[in-house]
Design a protein around this motif. Structure first.
Motif, PDB file in Angstrom:
ATOM      1  N   ILE A  82      25.521 -20.755  -2.335  1.00 45.54           N
ATOM      2  CA  ILE A  82      25.183 -22.091  -1.833  1.00 45.54           C
ATOM      3  C   ILE A  82      23.867 -22.072  -1.067  1.00 45.54           C
ATOM      4  CG2 ILE A  82      25.892 -23.935  -0.260  1.00 45.54           C
ATOM      5  CD1 ILE A  82      28.815 -23.271  -1.116  1.00 45.54           C
ATOM      6  N   ALA A  89      23.709 -31.266   0.267  1.00 40.20           N
ATOM      7  CA  ALA A  89      25.119 -31.666   0.248  1.00 40.20           C
ATOM      8  C   ALA A  89      26.025 -30.439   0.249  1.00 40.20           C
ATOM      9  CB  ALA A  89      25.407 -32.546  -0.965  1.00 40.20           C
ATOM     10  N   GLN A  90      25.660 -29.441  -0.546  1.00 37.18           N
ATOM     11  CA  GLN A  90      26.461 -28.218  -0.591  1.00 37.18           C
ATOM     12  C   GLN A  90      26.367 -27.458   0.729  1.00 37.18           C
ATOM     13  OE1 GLN A  90      25.262 -25.995  -4.068  1.00 37.18           O
ATOM     14  NE2 GLN A  90      26.967 -26.834  -5.242  1.00 37.18           N
ATOM     15  N   ARG A  92      25.996 -28.755   3.672  1.00 36.42           N
ATOM     16  CA  ARG A  92      26.853 -29.469   4.625  1.00 36.42           C
ATOM     17  C   ARG A  92      28.312 -29.118   4.379  1.00 36.42           C
ATOM     18  NH1 ARG A  92      28.352 -30.559   9.244  1.00 36.42           N
ATOM     19  NH2 ARG A  92      29.491 -32.464   9.541  1.00 36.42           N
ATOM     20  N   GLU A  93      28.723 -29.094   3.131  1.00 35.41           N
ATOM     21  CA  GLU A  93      30.098 -28.710   2.797  1.00 35.41           C
ATOM     22  C   GLU A  93      30.380 -27.272   3.242  1.00 35.41           C
ATOM     23  OE1 GLU A  93      32.775 -30.426   1.561  1.00 35.41           O
ATOM     24  OE2 GLU A  93      31.480 -32.154   1.924  1.00 35.41           O
ATOM     25  N   LEU A  94      29.394 -26.415   3.041  1.00 39.03           N
ATOM     26  CA  LEU A  94      29.532 -25.029   3.472  1.00 39.03           C
ATOM     27  C   LEU A  94      29.732 -24.952   4.978  1.00 39.03           C
ATOM     28  CD1 LEU A  94      29.404 -21.955   3.050  1.00 39.03           C
ATOM     29  CD2 LEU A  94      26.913 -22.146   3.217  1.00 39.03           C
ATOM     30  N   GLU A  95      28.944 -25.708   5.696  1.00 40.33           N
ATOM     31  CA  GLU A  95      29.063 -25.713   7.158  1.00 40.33           C
ATOM     32  C   GLU A  95      30.469 -26.145   7.582  1.00 40.33           C
ATOM     33  OE1 GLU A  95      26.791 -27.430  11.087  1.00 40.33           O
ATOM     34  OE2 GLU A  95      26.474 -28.449   9.184  1.00 40.33           O
ATOM     35  N   LEU A  96      30.987 -27.192   6.961  1.00 37.55           N
ATOM     36  CA  LEU A  96      32.338 -27.665   7.289  1.00 37.55           C
ATOM     37  C   LEU A  96      33.394 -26.614   6.937  1.00 37.55           C
ATOM     38  CD1 LEU A  96      32.063 -31.360   6.060  1.00 37.55           C
ATOM     39  CD2 LEU A  96      32.099 -30.546   8.428  1.00 37.55           C
ATOM     40  N   TYR A  97      33.224 -25.984   5.794  1.00 36.55           N
ATOM     41  CA  TYR A  97      34.166 -24.955   5.349  1.00 36.55           C
ATOM     42  C   TYR A  97      34.158 -23.756   6.303  1.00 36.55           C
ATOM     43  CZ  TYR A  97      36.293 -21.442   2.287  1.00 36.55           C
ATOM     44  OH  TYR A  97      37.087 -20.455   1.775  1.00 36.55           O
TER      45      TYR A  97
END
Length: 113
Positions: A82, A89-90, A92-97
């Motif tokens: 990523i 977008a990816q 941000r998703e990585l950060e949340l994960y």
């Protein structure tokens, strides 16, 4: 038993009020009340609460499972892919994960595996 029921039981076994536990864990008394009443099922603060109670996170949340070495490797591989793709977008998703994993992987003493 759910997280709220376990928290209530262990807190009472330790002879702590919601307010006393909240102070000891560094969280608000309202959060303790919400968790015990099932209105908040967040696990982000469970490491702090477990440490304050002197118990394992698993005692509060039976679904809590520390990451295995294989899971750690899979996370790092996904992270690398990523980051190298540099897609916002990816990322941000990585950060949340990763935030989720960190909150789940903390030990009662606050350390991570």
């Amino acid at each position: 038993m759910g997280i709220g029921e376990n928290l209530n039981r262990i807190r009472r076994e330790r002879g702590l009020s919601q307010s006393a536990l909240a102070d000891k864990a560094g969280v608000g008394q309202q959060l303790i009340s919400q968790i015990e009443n099932g209105r908040n099922t967040t696990t982000k603060k469970l490491p702090q609460i477990a440490k304050a109670l002197g118990c394992a996170i698993h005692d509060l949340d039976p679904a809590y499972m520390p990451l295995t070495a294989q899971q750690d490797t899979a996370v790092m591989q996904k992270f690398t892919r990523i980051v190298e793709a540099n897609d916002e977008a990816q990322l941000r998703e990585l950060e949340l994960y990763l935030d989720f994993l960190i909150s789940r992987a903390k030990q009662p003493d606050g350390s991570t595996r």
